[in-house]
Enzyme design. Structure first.
Site, PDB file in Angstrom:
ATOM      1  N   CYS A   1       0.838  -1.197   0.000  1.00  0.00           N
ATOM      2  CA  CYS A   1       0.000   0.000   0.000  1.00  0.00           C
ATOM      3  C   CYS A   1       0.878   1.255   0.000  1.00  0.00           C
ATOM      4  O   CYS A   1       1.982   1.251   0.525  1.00  0.00           O
ATOM      5  CB  CYS A   1      -0.920  -0.006   1.228  1.00  0.00           C
TER       6      CYS A   1
ATOM      7  N   ASP B   1       0.403   3.835   1.714  1.00  0.00           N
ATOM      8  CA  ASP B   1       0.338   4.468   3.038  1.00  0.00           C
ATOM      9  C   ASP B   1       1.735   4.857   3.544  1.00  0.00           C
ATOM     10  O   ASP B   1       2.651   4.031   3.554  1.00  0.00           O
ATOM     11  CB  ASP B   1      -0.330   3.488   4.024  1.00  0.00           C
TER      12      ASP B   1
ATOM     13  N   ARG C   1       2.864   5.287   6.391  1.00  0.00           N
ATOM     14  CA  ARG C   1       3.342   4.626   7.619  1.00  0.00           C
ATOM     15  C   ARG C   1       3.908   3.244   7.345  1.00  0.00           C
ATOM     16  O   ARG C   1       4.447   2.589   8.245  1.00  0.00           O
ATOM     17  CB  ARG C   1       2.179   4.495   8.617  1.00  0.00           C
TER      18      ARG C   1
ATOM     19  N   HIS D   1      -2.018  -3.937   5.301  1.00  0.00           N
ATOM     20  CA  HIS D   1      -1.639  -3.432   6.627  1.00  0.00           C
ATOM     21  C   HIS D   1      -2.861  -3.094   7.459  1.00  0.00           C
ATOM     22  O   HIS D   1      -3.924  -2.753   6.944  1.00  0.00           O
ATOM     23  CB  HIS D   1      -0.730  -2.203   6.500  1.00  0.00           C
TER      24      HIS D   1
ATOM     25  N   CYS E   1      -5.942  -0.035   7.085  1.00  0.00           N
ATOM     26  CA  CYS E   1      -5.742   0.550   5.745  1.00  0.00           C
ATOM     27  C   CYS E   1      -6.897   1.506   5.389  1.00  0.00           C
ATOM     28  O   CYS E   1      -8.065   1.121   5.387  1.00  0.00           O
ATOM     29  CB  CYS E   1      -5.645  -0.568   4.716  1.00  0.00           C
TER      30      CYS E   1
HETATM   31 ZN   LIG Z   1      -3.391   1.169   3.047  1.00  0.00          ZN
END
Ligand SMILES: [Zn+2]
Length: 213
Positions: A42, A44, A46, A98, A101
């Site tokens: 992803c 993302d 983080r 994750h 998400c």
């Molecule tokens: Zn995600």
């Protein structure tokens, strides 16, 4: 502007540190790359795979998109898979979701549905539709999100298994292995959901065991 300057300064410090520890660090990378893994994860911020696996530059060939989706009509990712298997000769592919998400949360909420983001998330809404009973049986929103995260990794890994380069590699007898993982933002740990290799009966791949409790 301060943030931009900070990034550039951190980059200079990092490059200098690498040379102190290993004077050949950059010159070794100039000629070629030989990564061991194709990582599909992803976007993302983080979830930074090189950092939490301590992979060095050259170790991971990475593709990231919102909600780590694998779609045959996504020419970008299909080219990545084609190149990874056919040219880089990678035999390990990871699809990693994750905890928490945002793309998966949006798919659960059913919005947005329009614009590029809404259209993209339609692929995640498809996963929700296919696993709706199981996801809705979870007791709260976090549990529903995380169960859908897990089901999504399973479905996307099966999509990888269905791509032409993967099928061709297996037909040629290559030991190409696919791994479905999730990254838990709460403790920084990777957890394994399922593995697929050339002997796996794809029609028999069921829902993965719950690991994001
Ligand atoms: Zn995600």
């Amino acid at each position: 502007m301060h943030e931009v300057t900070q990034l550039m300064l951190h980059n200079r410090a990092w490059a200098a540190e690498q040379l102190v520890e290993d004077p050949d660090f950059f010159s070794r990378h100039v000629a070629d790359q030989k990564p061991v893994f194709l990582w599909i994860g992803c976007s993302d911020s983080r979830v930074a795979p090189d950092q939490f696996t301590q992979a060095l530059p050259g170790g991971l060939f990475i593709h990231r998109n919102i909600a780590n989706l694998v779609q045959p009509e996504d020419g970008n990712l299909m080219a990545v898979i084609d190149f990874a298997i056919g040219v880089l000769m990678i035999d390990r592919i990871v699809v990693c979701g994750h905890y928490g998400c945002g793309g998966i949360k949006a798919a659960l909420a059913g919005t947005p549905t329009t614009g590029p983001l809404g259209e993209w998330l339609g692929h995640a809404r498809d996963v929700y539709r296919d696993h709706e009973d199981e996801v809705n049986a979870q007791p709260d929103e976090d549990s529903r999100t995380n169960r859908l995260v897990e089901c999504n990794v399973r479905d996307q890994l099966l999509h990888v298994a269905g791509t032409a380069p993967v099928k061709a590699a297996w037909a040629a007898g290559r030991d190409l292995q696919l791994h479905g993982w999730v990254y838990d933002i709460r403790d920084g740990l990777l957890k394994s959901l399922l593995d697929i290799d050339r002997n796996t009966v794809l029609a028999g791949v069921g829902a993965p065991q719950r690991v994001l409790v």
